[in-house]
Design a protein around this motif. Structure first.
Motif, PDB file in Angstrom:
ATOM      1  N   GLY A 158       0.836  -1.196   0.000  1.00 26.29           N
ATOM      2  CA  GLY A 158       0.000   0.000   0.000  1.00 26.29           C
ATOM      3  C   GLY A 158       0.868   1.242   0.000  1.00 26.29           C
ATOM      4  O   GLY A 158       2.032   1.202   0.398  1.00 26.29           O
ATOM      5  N   THR A 159       0.300   2.347  -0.463  1.00 23.18           N
ATOM      6  CA  THR A 159       1.022   3.607  -0.366  1.00 23.18           C
ATOM      7  C   THR A 159       1.077   4.000   1.094  1.00 23.18           C
ATOM      8  O   THR A 159       0.322   3.495   1.924  1.00 23.18           O
ATOM      9  N   LYS A 181       0.645   6.497   4.371  1.00 17.85           N
ATOM     10  CA  LYS A 181      -0.362   7.465   4.790  1.00 17.85           C
ATOM     11  C   LYS A 181       0.185   8.868   4.579  1.00 17.85           C
ATOM     12  O   LYS A 181       1.392   9.094   4.633  1.00 17.85           O
ATOM     13  N   ARG A 182      -0.717   9.799   4.336  1.00 17.91           N
ATOM     14  CA  ARG A 182      -0.280  11.185   4.220  1.00 17.91           C
ATOM     15  C   ARG A 182      -0.075  11.756   5.610  1.00 17.91           C
ATOM     16  O   ARG A 182      -0.734  11.379   6.551  1.00 17.91           O
ATOM     17  N   SER A 192      10.735   5.232   0.074  1.00 21.32           N
ATOM     18  CA  SER A 192       9.498   4.509  -0.165  1.00 21.32           C
ATOM     19  C   SER A 192       9.793   3.015  -0.271  1.00 21.32           C
ATOM     20  O   SER A 192      10.686   2.608  -1.019  1.00 21.32           O
ATOM     21  N   VAL A 220       1.249  -1.329  -6.367  1.00 19.56           N
ATOM     22  CA  VAL A 220       1.157  -0.328  -5.301  1.00 19.56           C
ATOM     23  C   VAL A 220      -0.296   0.120  -5.239  1.00 19.56           C
ATOM     24  O   VAL A 220      -0.818   0.691  -6.191  1.00 19.56           O
ATOM     25  N   VAL A 221      -0.946  -0.139  -4.106  1.00 19.21           N
ATOM     26  CA  VAL A 221      -2.365   0.140  -3.924  1.00 19.21           C
ATOM     27  C   VAL A 221      -2.529   1.427  -3.119  1.00 19.21           C
ATOM     28  O   VAL A 221      -2.011   1.532  -2.013  1.00 19.21           O
ATOM     29  N   PRO A 222      -3.253   2.418  -3.654  1.00 18.27           N
ATOM     30  CA  PRO A 222      -3.485   3.653  -2.897  1.00 18.27           C
ATOM     31  C   PRO A 222      -4.250   3.350  -1.613  1.00 18.27           C
ATOM     32  O   PRO A 222      -5.207   2.586  -1.618  1.00 18.27           O
ATOM     33  N   GLN A 223      -3.830   3.964  -0.511  1.00 21.85           N
ATOM     34  CA  GLN A 223      -4.479   3.715   0.776  1.00 21.85           C
ATOM     35  C   GLN A 223      -5.542   4.740   1.132  1.00 21.85           C
ATOM     36  O   GLN A 223      -6.553   4.401   1.700  1.00 21.85           O
ATOM     37  N   GLU A 237      -7.550   8.806   0.700  1.00 18.41           N
ATOM     38  CA  GLU A 237      -8.347   9.589  -0.230  1.00 18.41           C
ATOM     39  C   GLU A 237      -7.443  10.224  -1.272  1.00 18.41           C
ATOM     40  O   GLU A 237      -6.291  10.546  -1.000  1.00 18.41           O
ATOM     41  N   GLN A 238      -7.992  10.405  -2.448  1.00 18.42           N
ATOM     42  CA  GLN A 238      -7.222  11.023  -3.516  1.00 18.42           C
ATOM     43  C   GLN A 238      -6.962  12.491  -3.206  1.00 18.42           C
ATOM     44  O   GLN A 238      -7.787  13.170  -2.595  1.00 18.42           O
TER      45      GLN A 238
END
Length: 180
Positions: free
Chosen positions: A131-132, A134-135, A148, A163-166, A168-169
């Motif tokens: 997963g990506t 967290k921001r 990364s 790589v899967v976005p975790q 919100e966009q």
């Protein structure tokens, strides 16, 4: 099917059963869709799934010729890594239910990219799913110093990485994506 990190005598047999696996790196409280994507690809590839958590509070001291890895803690809080792995195992068991695939959970130690790469080599894995991050400021600082995991995996081995976005966009017009 689940297991923790196998003993030296069991590891070779378990690794033989997990050849050509899909490996997914999971952290506690990670969004469930990262594991969902890994399950989808394991089914598409007809492969077993290995769910891994990397305990970054421990490091590898040496590896036996039979592949068993000995580790030591960076600090004396031994329960942190154990509790995180237990949380990952529990979430995986709840989420996996009856997916119709062979799966297991393992805890690795040390640098996440290197630990996952080493396991992928042992299993001749077909795919690695991560997963990506967290921001947020803390995660930005951590990534600045360690890099990364996905990028480091991409440069250190030959397997495909999903790589899967975790989260919100980020809107296209937002210039700074790490404001949180």
């Amino acid at each position: 099917m689940t297991d923790s990190t196998p003993a030296a005598s069991d590891e070779a047999a378990q690794n033989a059963a997990l050849q050509k696996a899909v490996i997914v790196g999971i952290q506690p409280d990670q969004p469930p869709h990262v594991l969902d994507e890994a399950v989808k690809y394991a089914k598409l590839l007809g492969a077993p799934l290995v769910i891994v958590h990397v305990d970054v509070t421990r490091f590898v001291t040496y590896e036996d010729p039979d592949g068993y890895v000995h580790s030591a803690p960076i600090d004396m809080n031994l329960d942190a890594g154990v509790a995180e792995f237990e949380a990952v195992q529990k979430a995986a068991e709840e989420q996996m239910g009856d997916q119709g695939i062979t799966w297991t959970a393992r805890q690795l130690v040390g640098d996440p990219a290197l630990a996952i790469k080493q396991l992928a080599d042992k299993l001749n894995a077909q795919l690695i799913v991560v997963g990506t991050r967290k921001r947020g400021l803390g995660e930005s600082i951590r990534e600045f110093f360690t890099g990364s995991v996905a990028a480091r995996l991409a440069h250190r081995q030959h397997r495909s990485i999903l790589v899967v976005p975790q989260g919100e966009q980020v809107p296209d017009d937002q210039k700074d994506i790490w404001t949180e």
